[in-house]
Design a protein around this motif. Structure first.
Motif, PDB file in Angstrom:
ATOM      1  N   PRO A  75       0.817  -1.223   0.000  1.00 34.37           N
ATOM      2  CA  PRO A  75       0.000   0.000   0.000  1.00 34.37           C
ATOM      3  C   PRO A  75       0.855   1.279   0.000  1.00 34.37           C
ATOM      4  N   GLN A  76       1.965   1.253   0.712  1.00 35.42           N
ATOM      5  CA  GLN A  76       2.844   2.427   0.764  1.00 35.42           C
ATOM      6  C   GLN A  76       3.481   2.695  -0.611  1.00 35.42           C
ATOM      7  N   GLU A  77       3.954   1.638  -1.286  1.00 35.99           N
ATOM      8  CA  GLU A  77       4.538   1.794  -2.623  1.00 35.99           C
ATOM      9  C   GLU A  77       3.492   2.301  -3.613  1.00 35.99           C
ATOM     10  N   GLU A  78       2.292   1.740  -3.532  1.00 37.28           N
ATOM     11  CA  GLU A  78       1.220   2.143  -4.441  1.00 37.28           C
ATOM     12  C   GLU A  78       0.894   3.623  -4.273  1.00 37.28           C
ATOM     13  N   LYS A  79       0.812   4.078  -3.033  1.00 37.98           N
ATOM     14  CA  LYS A  79       0.528   5.488  -2.753  1.00 37.98           C
ATOM     15  C   LYS A  79       1.625   6.383  -3.326  1.00 37.98           C
ATOM     16  N   LEU A  80       2.872   5.988  -3.131  1.00 34.74           N
ATOM     17  CA  LEU A  80       4.011   6.755  -3.630  1.00 34.74           C
ATOM     18  C   LEU A  80       3.980   6.867  -5.159  1.00 34.74           C
ATOM     19  N   VAL A  81       3.736   5.742  -5.831  1.00 32.63           N
ATOM     20  CA  VAL A  81       3.705   5.739  -7.296  1.00 32.63           C
ATOM     21  C   VAL A  81       2.545   6.597  -7.812  1.00 32.63           C
ATOM     22  N   LYS A  82       1.381   6.460  -7.203  1.00 36.14           N
ATOM     23  CA  LYS A  82       0.228   7.257  -7.631  1.00 36.14           C
ATOM     24  C   LYS A  82       0.492   8.753  -7.463  1.00 36.14           C
ATOM     25  N   ALA A  84       3.530  10.264  -7.215  1.00 37.42           N
ATOM     26  CA  ALA A  84       4.673  10.680  -8.034  1.00 37.42           C
ATOM     27  C   ALA A  84       4.277  10.878  -9.489  1.00 37.42           C
ATOM     28  N   PHE A  85       3.454   9.996 -10.007  1.00 32.49           N
ATOM     29  CA  PHE A  85       3.115  10.046 -11.420  1.00 32.49           C
ATOM     30  C   PHE A  85       1.720  10.593 -11.689  1.00 32.49           C
ATOM     31  N   LYS A  86       1.054  11.040 -10.631  1.00 32.76           N
ATOM     32  CA  LYS A  86      -0.269  11.664 -10.758  1.00 32.76           C
ATOM     33  C   LYS A  86      -1.243  10.764 -11.521  1.00 32.76           C
ATOM     34  N   ILE A  87      -1.308   9.518 -11.088  1.00 32.11           N
ATOM     35  CA  ILE A  87      -2.229   8.558 -11.688  1.00 32.11           C
ATOM     36  C   ILE A  87      -3.184   8.053 -10.619  1.00 32.11           C
ATOM     37  N   GLU A  88      -4.351   7.596 -11.054  1.00 32.94           N
ATOM     38  CA  GLU A  88      -5.357   7.123 -10.106  1.00 32.94           C
ATOM     39  C   GLU A  88      -5.263   5.630  -9.840  1.00 32.94           C
ATOM     40  N   GLU A  89      -4.854   4.872 -10.860  1.00 31.63           N
ATOM     41  CA  GLU A  89      -4.780   3.416 -10.726  1.00 31.63           C
ATOM     42  C   GLU A  89      -3.428   2.921 -11.214  1.00 31.63           C
ATOM     43  N   ILE A  90      -2.954   1.841 -10.629  1.00 33.48           N
ATOM     44  CA  ILE A  90      -1.711   1.219 -11.061  1.00 33.48           C
ATOM     45  C   ILE A  90      -1.974   0.287 -12.236  1.00 33.48           C
ATOM     46  N   THR A  91      -3.050  -0.484 -12.161  1.00 36.63           N
ATOM     47  CA  THR A  91      -3.411  -1.443 -13.203  1.00 36.63           C
ATOM     48  C   THR A  91      -4.580  -0.892 -14.000  1.00 36.63           C
ATOM     49  N   VAL A  92      -4.428  -0.845 -15.333  1.00 39.01           N
ATOM     50  CA  VAL A  92      -5.517  -0.390 -16.197  1.00 39.01           C
ATOM     51  C   VAL A  92      -5.718  -1.390 -17.331  1.00 39.01           C
ATOM     52  N   THR A  93      -6.946  -1.423 -17.839  1.00 36.93           N
ATOM     53  CA  THR A  93      -7.330  -2.364 -18.882  1.00 36.93           C
ATOM     54  C   THR A  93      -8.002  -1.618 -20.023  1.00 36.93           C
ATOM     55  N   GLN A 101      -2.924   6.274 -19.767  1.00 34.21           N
ATOM     56  CA  GLN A 101      -2.060   6.017 -18.603  1.00 34.21           C
ATOM     57  C   GLN A 101      -0.588   6.147 -18.987  1.00 34.21           C
ATOM     58  N   LEU A 102      -0.211   5.587 -20.132  1.00 35.03           N
ATOM     59  CA  LEU A 102       1.183   5.666 -20.575  1.00 35.03           C
ATOM     60  C   LEU A 102       1.589   7.108 -20.889  1.00 35.03           C
ATOM     61  N   GLN A 103       0.690   7.876 -21.481  1.00 35.22           N
ATOM     62  CA  GLN A 103       0.997   9.284 -21.747  1.00 35.22           C
ATOM     63  C   GLN A 103       1.278  10.015 -20.440  1.00 35.22           C
ATOM     64  N   GLN A 104       0.437   9.772 -19.441  1.00 31.87           N
ATOM     65  CA  GLN A 104       0.624  10.406 -18.128  1.00 31.87           C
ATOM     66  C   GLN A 104       1.921   9.942 -17.474  1.00 31.87           C
ATOM     67  N   LEU A 105       2.137   8.635 -17.454  1.00 33.27           N
ATOM     68  CA  LEU A 105       3.357   8.085 -16.856  1.00 33.27           C
ATOM     69  C   LEU A 105       4.597   8.647 -17.546  1.00 33.27           C
TER      70      LEU A 105
END
Length: 151
Positions: A75-82, A84-93, A101-105
């Motif tokens: 959960p801590q890593e997920e929060k940091l990544v979200k 840092a990269f200003k994204i809402e979800e780590i996994t997208v479909t 998502q890739l444009q944002q990342l």
């Protein structure tokens, strides 16, 4: 002893075939990969697009392409990544969500001064069927790697 031999046999029988696409910035690496995928999934334009390396893994099981990291984050890593990269979800479909998502990342990756450790140690993986690998050995993992360009 027999269990050890079985484990070794399994490792020997499973191969990973990985091809990295390397070239200058704006050389068309992502465009080539979109053509091989027969889908517009990876962002491409006249400006540099690719930030973190993207592993495109042949996988016939998902109904839609799926973008994620290669392992579950704490959960801590997920929060940091979200954050840092200003994204809402780590996994997208789905193709359009993955492209967005890739444009944002990619944009945030290029502007980020210190990349979170998780991006230095884990693969960013797009799982989807790659038509040229369909029907080949299930004991082999096929991957393309979209790399950031160089000048």
């Amino acid at each position: 002893m027999t269990a050890d031999l079985k484990a070794i046999e399994t490792q020997v029988r499973h191969w990973t075939f990985e091809v990295s696409i390397i070239g200058r910035t704006n050389a068309g690496k992502s465009t080539l990969l979109n053509a091989l995928l027969r889908k517009q999934v990876l962002p491409s334009s006249v400006q540099a697009q690719t930030g973190p390396w993207l592993h495109i893994r042949h996988d016939e099981s998902p109904r839609e392409p799926t973008l994620s990291l290669d392992r579950e984050l704490t959960p801590q890593e997920e929060k940091l990544v979200k954050q840092a990269f200003k994204i809402e979800e780590i996994t997208v479909t789905g193709c359009s969500k993955i492209t967005h998502q890739l444009q944002q990342l990619n944009e945030n990756f290029r502007n980020w001064k210190q990349i979170p450790d998780v991006f230095n140690s884990e693969k960013l993986v797009l799982r989807c069927p790659i038509p040229c690998f369909q029907g080949l050995s299930s004991n082999t993992t096929f991957e393309f790697v979209d790399t950031a360009g160089f000048h």
